[in-house]
Design an enzyme around this catalytic site. Sequence first.
Site, PDB file in Angstrom:
ATOM      1  N   GLU A  28       0.842  -1.197   0.000  1.00  0.00           N
ATOM      2  CA  GLU A  28       0.000   0.000   0.000  1.00  0.00           C
ATOM      3  C   GLU A  28       0.877   1.245   0.000  1.00  0.00           C
ATOM      4  O   GLU A  28       2.012   1.204   0.476  1.00  0.00           O
ATOM      5  CB  GLU A  28      -0.829   0.035   1.298  1.00  0.00           C
ATOM      6  CG  GLU A  28      -2.293  -0.105   1.090  1.00  0.00           C
ATOM      7  CD  GLU A  28      -3.035  -0.261   2.405  1.00  0.00           C
ATOM      8  OE1 GLU A  28      -4.223  -0.519   2.349  1.00  0.00           O
ATOM      9  OE2 GLU A  28      -2.410  -0.132   3.477  1.00  0.00           O
ATOM     10  N   LYS A  30       2.197   4.605   1.493  1.00  0.00           N
ATOM     11  CA  LYS A  30       2.262   5.101   2.869  1.00  0.00           C
ATOM     12  C   LYS A  30       1.880   6.579   2.845  1.00  0.00           C
ATOM     13  O   LYS A  30       2.613   7.413   2.304  1.00  0.00           O
ATOM     14  CB  LYS A  30       3.669   4.907   3.445  1.00  0.00           C
ATOM     15  CG  LYS A  30       3.750   5.300   4.896  1.00  0.00           C
ATOM     16  CD  LYS A  30       5.061   4.875   5.505  1.00  0.00           C
ATOM     17  CE  LYS A  30       5.096   5.105   6.997  1.00  0.00           C
ATOM     18  NZ  LYS A  30       4.756   6.446   7.430  1.00  0.00           N
ATOM     19  N   ASP A  82       1.291  10.254   3.994  1.00  0.00           N
ATOM     20  CA  ASP A  82       1.975  11.135   4.934  1.00  0.00           C
ATOM     21  C   ASP A  82       0.958  12.067   5.592  1.00  0.00           C
ATOM     22  O   ASP A  82       0.839  13.234   5.241  1.00  0.00           O
ATOM     23  CB  ASP A  82       3.040  11.940   4.179  1.00  0.00           C
ATOM     24  CG  ASP A  82       4.038  12.565   5.124  1.00  0.00           C
ATOM     25  OD1 ASP A  82       3.985  12.269   6.332  1.00  0.00           O
ATOM     26  OD2 ASP A  82       4.872  13.349   4.655  1.00  0.00           O
ATOM     27  N   TYR A 113      -6.870   1.811   6.333  1.00  0.00           N
ATOM     28  CA  TYR A 113      -5.912   0.763   5.950  1.00  0.00           C
ATOM     29  C   TYR A 113      -5.930  -0.436   6.888  1.00  0.00           C
ATOM     30  O   TYR A 113      -5.226  -1.408   6.667  1.00  0.00           O
ATOM     31  CB  TYR A 113      -4.491   1.319   5.826  1.00  0.00           C
ATOM     32  CG  TYR A 113      -3.995   2.055   7.066  1.00  0.00           C
ATOM     33  CD1 TYR A 113      -3.812   1.405   8.279  1.00  0.00           C
ATOM     34  CD2 TYR A 113      -3.690   3.407   7.006  1.00  0.00           C
ATOM     35  CE1 TYR A 113      -3.365   2.070   9.394  1.00  0.00           C
ATOM     36  CE2 TYR A 113      -3.230   4.093   8.134  1.00  0.00           C
ATOM     37  CZ  TYR A 113      -3.074   3.423   9.322  1.00  0.00           C
ATOM     38  OH  TYR A 113      -2.627   4.085  10.440  1.00  0.00           O
ATOM     39  N   LYS A 135      10.632   3.474   2.988  1.00  0.00           N
ATOM     40  CA  LYS A 135      10.543   4.915   2.789  1.00  0.00           C
ATOM     41  C   LYS A 135      11.150   5.359   1.462  1.00  0.00           C
ATOM     42  O   LYS A 135      12.098   4.751   0.960  1.00  0.00           O
ATOM     43  CB  LYS A 135      11.274   5.644   3.933  1.00  0.00           C
ATOM     44  CG  LYS A 135      10.750   5.322   5.316  1.00  0.00           C
ATOM     45  CD  LYS A 135       9.353   5.791   5.568  1.00  0.00           C
ATOM     46  CE  LYS A 135       9.259   7.246   5.901  1.00  0.00           C
ATOM     47  NZ  LYS A 135       9.451   7.635   7.270  1.00  0.00           N
ATOM     48  N   CYS A 164      21.709  44.697  10.686  1.00  0.00           N
ATOM     49  CA  CYS A 164      20.345  44.158  10.684  1.00  0.00           C
ATOM     50  C   CYS A 164      19.547  44.823   9.555  1.00  0.00           C
ATOM     51  O   CYS A 164      19.508  46.057   9.484  1.00  0.00           O
ATOM     52  CB  CYS A 164      19.702  44.440  12.037  1.00  0.00           C
ATOM     53  SG  CYS A 164      17.934  44.117  12.050  1.00  0.00           S
ATOM     54  N   CYS A 190      16.567  47.166  11.220  1.00  0.00           N
ATOM     55  CA  CYS A 190      16.776  48.427  11.945  1.00  0.00           C
ATOM     56  C   CYS A 190      18.149  49.052  11.695  1.00  0.00           C
ATOM     57  O   CYS A 190      18.414  50.149  12.170  1.00  0.00           O
ATOM     58  CB  CYS A 190      16.568  48.216  13.446  1.00  0.00           C
ATOM     59  SG  CYS A 190      17.891  47.287  14.218  1.00  0.00           S
ATOM     60  N   CYS A 206      21.004  40.705  15.796  1.00  0.00           N
ATOM     61  CA  CYS A 206      20.874  42.153  15.748  1.00  0.00           C
ATOM     62  C   CYS A 206      21.072  42.692  17.163  1.00  0.00           C
ATOM     63  O   CYS A 206      20.557  42.134  18.128  1.00  0.00           O
ATOM     64  CB  CYS A 206      19.479  42.492  15.239  1.00  0.00           C
ATOM     65  SG  CYS A 206      19.016  44.187  15.582  1.00  0.00           S
ATOM     66  N   CYS A 236      14.648  47.644  17.176  1.00  0.00           N
ATOM     67  CA  CYS A 236      14.402  46.807  16.002  1.00  0.00           C
ATOM     68  C   CYS A 236      12.941  46.335  15.954  1.00  0.00           C
ATOM     69  O   CYS A 236      12.464  45.674  16.872  1.00  0.00           O
ATOM     70  CB  CYS A 236      15.344  45.608  16.049  1.00  0.00           C
ATOM     71  SG  CYS A 236      15.158  44.562  14.625  1.00  0.00           S
TER      72      CYS A 236
HETATM   73  S1  IVH Z   1      -0.355   0.181   8.696  1.00  0.00           S
HETATM   74  C1  IVH Z   1       0.186  -1.807  12.761  1.00  0.00           C
HETATM   75  N1  IVH Z   1      -0.632   1.320   6.363  1.00  0.00           N
HETATM   76  O1  IVH Z   1       2.315   5.276   9.074  1.00  0.00           O
HETATM   77  C2  IVH Z   1       0.637  -0.874  11.747  1.00  0.00           C
HETATM   78  N2  IVH Z   1       0.101   2.645   8.183  1.00  0.00           N
HETATM   79  O2  IVH Z   1       4.909   5.271  10.291  1.00  0.00           O
HETATM   80  C3  IVH Z   1      -0.382   0.055  11.331  1.00  0.00           C
HETATM   81  N3  IVH Z   1       0.489   4.986   7.603  1.00  0.00           N
HETATM   82  O3  IVH Z   1       1.134   5.185  12.351  1.00  0.00           O
HETATM   83  C4  IVH Z   1       0.035   0.888  10.234  1.00  0.00           C
HETATM   84  N4  IVH Z   1      -0.077   4.846   5.494  1.00  0.00           N
HETATM   85  O4  IVH Z   1      -0.373   6.274  10.596  1.00  0.00           O
HETATM   86  C5  IVH Z   1      -0.285   1.483   7.650  1.00  0.00           C
HETATM   87  N5  IVH Z   1      -0.913   2.211   4.259  1.00  0.00           N
HETATM   88  C6  IVH Z   1      -0.596   2.366   5.526  1.00  0.00           C
HETATM   89  C7  IVH Z   1      -0.206   3.614   6.032  1.00  0.00           C
HETATM   90  C8  IVH Z   1       0.149   3.709   7.372  1.00  0.00           C
HETATM   91  C9  IVH Z   1       0.342   5.656   6.444  1.00  0.00           C
HETATM   92  C10 IVH Z   1       0.978   5.591   8.850  1.00  0.00           C
HETATM   93  C11 IVH Z   1       0.255   5.142  10.092  1.00  0.00           C
HETATM   94  C12 IVH Z   1       1.338   4.719  11.045  1.00  0.00           C
HETATM   95  C13 IVH Z   1       2.542   5.351  10.440  1.00  0.00           C
HETATM   96  C14 IVH Z   1       3.808   4.626  10.824  1.00  0.00           C
END
Ligand code: IVH
Length: 688
Positions: free
Chosen positions: A120, A122, A124, A227, A325, A419, A422, A437, A443
């Site tokens: 999946e 990830k 942010d 998720y 990552k 600065c 000022c 400064c 200032c």
């Molecule tokens: S599974 C038991 N799936 O990433 C593990 N987490 O860095 C549950 N996150 O706290 C996480 N996308 O908030 C999972 N596709 C995804 C995710 C995901 C973002 C976040 C989640 C977690 C954090 C960890």
Amino acid sequence: MKIKQEELFGAEDVLKEIKKLYKNISYHDELYKEGRPEISDAEYDVLRRRLDSLQEKYPQYSTPPKVGAKPSEKFSKVPHSMPMLSLSNAFSEEDIYEWNARNKKFLGLTSDENINIYVELKIDGLSFSALYKNGKFDLGLTRGDGEIGENITENLATILPERLHGDFPKILEVRGEIYMSHKNFTNLNDSLPEEEKFANPRNAAAGSLRQKDATITASRKLNYFVYGIGECSESLGNTQSDYTRSFVKLGLKTIPFVQTSMSSGRVTPVKHSISELMEFYYNVEQKRKDLDFDIDGLVYKIDRLDYQKRLGEVARAPRWAIAHKFPAEQAITQIESIDIQVGRIGTLTPVARLKPITVGGVVVSNATLHNEDEIRRKDIRVGDTIVIQRAGDVIPQVVSVDVSKRPANSIPYEFPAYCPVCGSHAVREEGEVARRCTGGLLCEAQLVERIRHFVSRGALDIEGLGERQIQAFWDDGLIKNVTDIFSLADKAEIISARQGWGKKSLENLLGAIEKSRDVSLEKFIYALGIRHVGEVTAKLLAREYANARNWFFTMQQLGSDSEKRESLNNIHGIGETVAGSLTDFFAENHNVEIVEQLISLLRIADAKIAMSDSKVAGKTVVFTGTLTRMTRAEAKERAESLGAKVASSVSAQTDFLIAGEEAGSKLKKARELNVAVLSEDEWLELIK
Ligand code: IVH
């Protein structure tokens, strides 16, 4: 054989490091939650990774203290039905191969038996938990510290569906991520004033979600993906992919599936081998910039739930899942100019103004250059073509300069010695990276902070003049510098016409200002907010120079008269740093002018007699009984200011016992030991 660093450590060192990492990580979690992170995602991940690796090697230390942001006071706290775990991070192919091999070993599989991996994006954003009872949304929580979350039901209700569709379990807790799309982020920031703009979509999502007023959350147009699950009254299948299929049927949004050359045609991207995973990873990394939301990697999850159960968790992260990552997103652009920003306490920070460029869907037009050493080290110049990096949660940084594209007439950047706000000198103290400064009292960039300090408790102590009021007076042009506080009475009419000022509160404020004109020399010196001159130093200066004019006169000569400077250095407790700071401060004409005006506006009491002149200097005194002409605290302070030591019990070392009314056992003891006993009046006479 290579010996790893921690193998050379003792157990105590490991534990110490783990504790330090926990503390550090919690600190950054807190800042992150408040939307003002100090380190990049990559730097944060280094900390997390180090902690994870130590805990894996030393499982005996893998129990809490917990990592994660502490729940705040703003929302009520609710324990999670089961802990909300975090994920271990992987940064390389090698990490993923190791993870897979470890899992196979744990499950007793042979190396040629493959485990299906569910992949999946990830997201942010911010994790949440949402409980549905009989298909109806009932309770929404933040992750909090993983054990206890914050109740954000009202806020989440503006984002999640109120009801589940189809055949839902009686109890279902779904877990997922709240995020803000790039489009909404740009629109939101466009509508906010400069100082309220968010650095990135995740901070914007955090700031919008944790609003006490849920209508604000609603107006911010946040979005969600689910998720996983927490508590659930019925089985949703045997695999992670089954979960996703169930979520879809229940009408919940699941993380979109990125089509890649190798994944088209599949319902869910279950991968059978690590090489397949890697190919997918690089494919998604390419397509990442086209998404309308931020992702910072992929999450690999072992598809079979029975395997997940057997693998369990370690160090508050499941063994069956891992985050792979992505490196920080980069882009190439040009520096149009370099501006210097002056912070509230006078720190000069260089900022590169860039030809606007989209990095990961977000338009970036500024990059931080940190400080002058950083500019010199990277030889960053106006007109340069540079690679910038947006590491998720921080202002973009300059990674490198493409010197081959440098214009022929380019010159090295020279950091200003003045600065820009000022015009005062900007000095850099030994051992410091920042220039500051020195025009503190004038200032504009620092004034609100300076005035706040000037009126604070240890200084002029003007009640009713808090930061909010100062900012409002400043915005209205009623206060342009500290001296203007004393002409606020002339502007009473303008102030009373302002919202929030009743007759009584204004009277109180003006009364407090009037009262503050009577001030001790030490408080006055402290109030000026001169760098390194705190309350203790101010006291030392006041005692040495005794009256305001004498002090002021001497300070102005520090730069030109070496004798004066030496006399300052000779004061016990005052070193080069303080002396340097005072010299810099009084080298600025604006500061001198303002101090002069203040001296005539205020009634500054002379400092108490220099200690060495006092009859009680070096003597040990004890107070007992009820004093009638001063409080015990006042008596102690006065005695100490004259160089006496105030003890709490009588001994042979006691020089004087000052006996107030109804003195008891101490008086008796003093008589037995032949200690001189003084009445309160005799004592006052002695120190007159
Ligand atoms: S599974 C038991 N799936 O990433 C593990 N987490 O860095 C549950 N996150 O706290 C996480 N996308 O908030 C999972 N596709 C995804 C995710 C995901 C973002 C976040 C989640 C977690 C954090 C960890």
